[in-house]
Design a protein around this motif. Structure first.
Motif, PDB file in Angstrom:
ATOM      1  N   LEU A   3      54.590  29.080 -38.959  1.00  0.00           N
ATOM      2  CA  LEU A   3      53.963  29.328 -37.669  1.00  0.00           C
ATOM      3  C   LEU A   3      52.550  29.088 -37.832  1.00  0.00           C
ATOM      4  O   LEU A   3      51.828  28.838 -36.688  1.00  0.00           O
ATOM      5  CB  LEU A   3      54.203  31.035 -37.729  1.00  0.00           C
ATOM      6  N   LEU A   4      51.955  29.424 -38.930  1.00  0.00           N
ATOM      7  CA  LEU A   4      50.454  29.122 -39.002  1.00  0.00           C
ATOM      8  C   LEU A   4      50.193  27.614 -38.754  1.00  0.00           C
ATOM      9  O   LEU A   4      49.181  27.392 -38.072  1.00  0.00           O
ATOM     10  CB  LEU A   4      50.019  29.639 -40.573  1.00  0.00           C
ATOM     11  N   ILE A   5      50.971  26.742 -39.539  1.00  0.00           N
ATOM     12  CA  ILE A   5      50.809  25.553 -39.114  1.00  0.00           C
ATOM     13  C   ILE A   5      50.991  24.833 -37.580  1.00  0.00           C
ATOM     14  O   ILE A   5      50.227  24.098 -37.286  1.00  0.00           O
ATOM     15  CB  ILE A   5      51.648  24.592 -40.105  1.00  0.00           C
ATOM     16  N   ILE A   6      51.870  25.484 -37.091  1.00  0.00           N
ATOM     17  CA  ILE A   6      52.162  25.305 -35.577  1.00  0.00           C
ATOM     18  C   ILE A   6      50.999  25.810 -34.717  1.00  0.00           C
ATOM     19  O   ILE A   6      50.504  24.811 -33.739  1.00  0.00           O
ATOM     20  CB  ILE A   6      53.393  25.751 -35.089  1.00  0.00           C
ATOM     21  N   ARG A   7      50.619  26.655 -35.117  1.00  0.00           N
ATOM     22  CA  ARG A   7      49.267  27.340 -34.407  1.00  0.00           C
ATOM     23  C   ARG A   7      48.145  26.448 -34.335  1.00  0.00           C
ATOM     24  O   ARG A   7      47.459  26.233 -33.676  1.00  0.00           O
ATOM     25  CB  ARG A   7      49.101  28.682 -34.867  1.00  0.00           C
ATOM     26  N   LEU A   8      48.047  26.039 -35.851  1.00  0.00           N
ATOM     27  CA  LEU A   8      46.850  25.126 -36.167  1.00  0.00           C
ATOM     28  C   LEU A   8      46.730  23.578 -35.416  1.00  0.00           C
ATOM     29  O   LEU A   8      45.967  23.379 -34.930  1.00  0.00           O
ATOM     30  CB  LEU A   8      46.877  24.848 -37.491  1.00  0.00           C
ATOM     31  N   ILE A   9      48.128  23.219 -35.246  1.00  0.00           N
ATOM     32  CA  ILE A   9      48.336  21.981 -34.585  1.00  0.00           C
ATOM     33  C   ILE A   9      48.166  22.150 -33.076  1.00  0.00           C
ATOM     34  O   ILE A   9      47.627  21.307 -32.380  1.00  0.00           O
ATOM     35  CB  ILE A   9      49.713  21.442 -34.771  1.00  0.00           C
ATOM     36  N   ILE A  10      48.434  23.281 -32.514  1.00  0.00           N
ATOM     37  CA  ILE A  10      48.498  23.521 -31.249  1.00  0.00           C
ATOM     38  C   ILE A  10      46.875  23.694 -30.831  1.00  0.00           C
ATOM     39  O   ILE A  10      46.199  23.202 -29.746  1.00  0.00           O
ATOM     40  CB  ILE A  10      49.256  24.931 -30.651  1.00  0.00           C
ATOM     41  N   PHE A  11      45.941  24.587 -31.811  1.00  0.00           N
ATOM     42  CA  PHE A  11      44.657  24.701 -31.494  1.00  0.00           C
ATOM     43  C   PHE A  11      44.040  23.348 -31.534  1.00  0.00           C
ATOM     44  O   PHE A  11      43.187  22.929 -30.732  1.00  0.00           O
ATOM     45  CB  PHE A  11      44.173  25.419 -32.653  1.00  0.00           C
ATOM     46  N   ALA A  12      44.437  22.576 -32.277  1.00  0.00           N
ATOM     47  CA  ALA A  12      43.672  21.023 -32.617  1.00  0.00           C
ATOM     48  C   ALA A  12      44.042  20.347 -31.291  1.00  0.00           C
ATOM     49  O   ALA A  12      43.016  19.650 -30.820  1.00  0.00           O
ATOM     50  CB  ALA A  12      44.211  20.393 -33.871  1.00  0.00           C
ATOM     51  N   VAL A  13      45.196  20.281 -30.731  1.00  0.00           N
ATOM     52  CA  VAL A  13      45.501  19.354 -29.530  1.00  0.00           C
ATOM     53  C   VAL A  13      44.736  20.230 -28.485  1.00  0.00           C
ATOM     54  O   VAL A  13      44.258  19.231 -27.443  1.00  0.00           O
ATOM     55  CB  VAL A  13      46.925  19.639 -29.541  1.00  0.00           C
ATOM     56  N   LEU A  14      44.755  21.257 -28.271  1.00  0.00           N
ATOM     57  CA  LEU A  14      43.770  21.912 -27.165  1.00  0.00           C
ATOM     58  C   LEU A  14      42.514  21.813 -27.364  1.00  0.00           C
ATOM     59  O   LEU A  14      41.670  21.513 -26.303  1.00  0.00           O
ATOM     60  CB  LEU A  14      44.238  23.397 -26.987  1.00  0.00           C
ATOM     61  N   PHE A  15      41.899  21.692 -28.481  1.00  0.00           N
ATOM     62  CA  PHE A  15      40.569  21.484 -28.867  1.00  0.00           C
ATOM     63  C   PHE A  15      40.060  19.956 -28.329  1.00  0.00           C
ATOM     64  O   PHE A  15      39.315  19.619 -27.791  1.00  0.00           O
ATOM     65  CB  PHE A  15      40.152  21.757 -30.399  1.00  0.00           C
ATOM     66  N   TRP A  16      41.304  19.038 -28.872  1.00  0.00           N
ATOM     67  CA  TRP A  16      40.916  17.619 -28.624  1.00  0.00           C
ATOM     68  C   TRP A  16      41.157  17.498 -27.167  1.00  0.00           C
ATOM     69  O   TRP A  16      40.345  16.651 -26.540  1.00  0.00           O
ATOM     70  CB  TRP A  16      42.111  16.677 -29.170  1.00  0.00           C
ATOM     71  N   ALA A  17      42.229  17.896 -26.342  1.00  0.00           N
ATOM     72  CA  ALA A  17      42.244  17.623 -24.770  1.00  0.00           C
ATOM     73  C   ALA A  17      40.957  18.539 -24.007  1.00  0.00           C
ATOM     74  O   ALA A  17      40.596  17.669 -23.240  1.00  0.00           O
ATOM     75  CB  ALA A  17      43.483  18.528 -24.348  1.00  0.00           C
ATOM     76  N   GLY A  18      40.400  19.626 -24.590  1.00  0.00           N
ATOM     77  CA  GLY A  18      39.132  20.063 -23.903  1.00  0.00           C
ATOM     78  C   GLY A  18      37.808  18.932 -24.265  1.00  0.00           C
ATOM     79  O   GLY A  18      37.205  19.043 -23.375  1.00  0.00           O
ATOM     80  N   LEU A  19      37.677  18.532 -25.491  1.00  0.00           N
ATOM     81  CA  LEU A  19      36.746  17.651 -25.772  1.00  0.00           C
ATOM     82  C   LEU A  19      36.956  16.570 -24.832  1.00  0.00           C
ATOM     83  O   LEU A  19      35.807  15.963 -24.240  1.00  0.00           O
ATOM     84  CB  LEU A  19      36.877  17.310 -27.283  1.00  0.00           C
ATOM     85  N   LYS A  20      38.111  16.077 -24.446  1.00  0.00           N
ATOM     86  CA  LYS A  20      38.434  14.833 -23.828  1.00  0.00           C
ATOM     87  C   LYS A  20      38.020  15.149 -22.230  1.00  0.00           C
ATOM     88  O   LYS A  20      37.297  14.240 -21.583  1.00  0.00           O
ATOM     89  CB  LYS A  20      39.680  14.250 -23.824  1.00  0.00           C
ATOM     90  N   LEU A  21      38.370  16.315 -21.648  1.00  0.00           N
ATOM     91  CA  LEU A  21      38.076  16.566 -20.577  1.00  0.00           C
ATOM     92  C   LEU A  21      36.494  16.777 -20.213  1.00  0.00           C
ATOM     93  O   LEU A  21      35.941  16.633 -19.349  1.00  0.00           O
ATOM     94  CB  LEU A  21      38.720  17.847 -20.002  1.00  0.00           C
ATOM     95  N   TYR A  22      35.864  17.193 -21.284  1.00  0.00           N
ATOM     96  CA  TYR A  22      34.409  17.602 -21.191  1.00  0.00           C
ATOM     97  C   TYR A  22      33.782  16.127 -20.960  1.00  0.00           C
ATOM     98  O   TYR A  22      32.823  16.060 -20.406  1.00  0.00           O
ATOM     99  CB  TYR A  22      34.173  18.493 -22.531  1.00  0.00           C
ATOM    100  N   ARG A  23      34.317  15.119 -21.757  1.00  0.00           N
ATOM    101  CA  ARG A  23      33.446  13.816 -21.698  1.00  0.00           C
ATOM    102  C   ARG A  23      33.889  13.310 -20.370  1.00  0.00           C
ATOM    103  O   ARG A  23      32.841  12.370 -19.948  1.00  0.00           O
ATOM    104  CB  ARG A  23      34.080  13.039 -23.147  1.00  0.00           C
ATOM    105  N   LEU A  24      34.979  13.435 -20.166  1.00  0.00           N
ATOM    106  CA  LEU A  24      35.248  12.873 -18.751  1.00  0.00           C
ATOM    107  C   LEU A  24      34.286  13.477 -17.516  1.00  0.00           C
ATOM    108  O   LEU A  24      33.781  12.853 -16.802  1.00  0.00           O
ATOM    109  CB  LEU A  24      36.848  12.936 -18.305  1.00  0.00           C
TER     110      LEU A  24
END
Length: 86
Positions: A3-24
């Motif tokens: 569950l910890l690994i899944i949460r970490l992966i979800i957090f990383a994906v959300l962070f990456w998507a937020g960074l992409k949206l900010y750059r756009l």
């Protein structure tokens, strides 16, 4: 542990998507600012002041005889220095 690994992966994906949206968004804002500025084409040539040797656009310079100056005081100083002393 899984569950910890899944949460970490979800957090990383959300962070990456937020960074992409900010750059756009940031690129979109820069494009908007560029579009709102008036475009001027300055294809004038550069000339050098005979007194201080600073380069400036020909449209801003003052021409006296065959020489260019950045302002009237430099023209006057140039003439003073050219006068023979004595």
């Amino acid at each position: 542990m899984n569950l910890l690994i899944i949460r970490l992966i979800i957090f990383a994906v959300l962070f990456w998507a937020g960074l992409k949206l900010y750059r756009l968004y940031r690129q979109w804002r820069l494009d908007q600012d560029d579009a709102s500025r008036p475009r001027t084409i300055d294809d004038g040539r550069m000339v050098r002041c005979a007194y201080c040797r600073v380069h400036l656009p020909e449209s801003d310079a003052i021409r006296r005889d065959a020489l260019w100056f950045c302002n009237e005081s430099h023209h006057a100083r140039f003439l003073e220095e050219q006068q023979p002393k004595g």
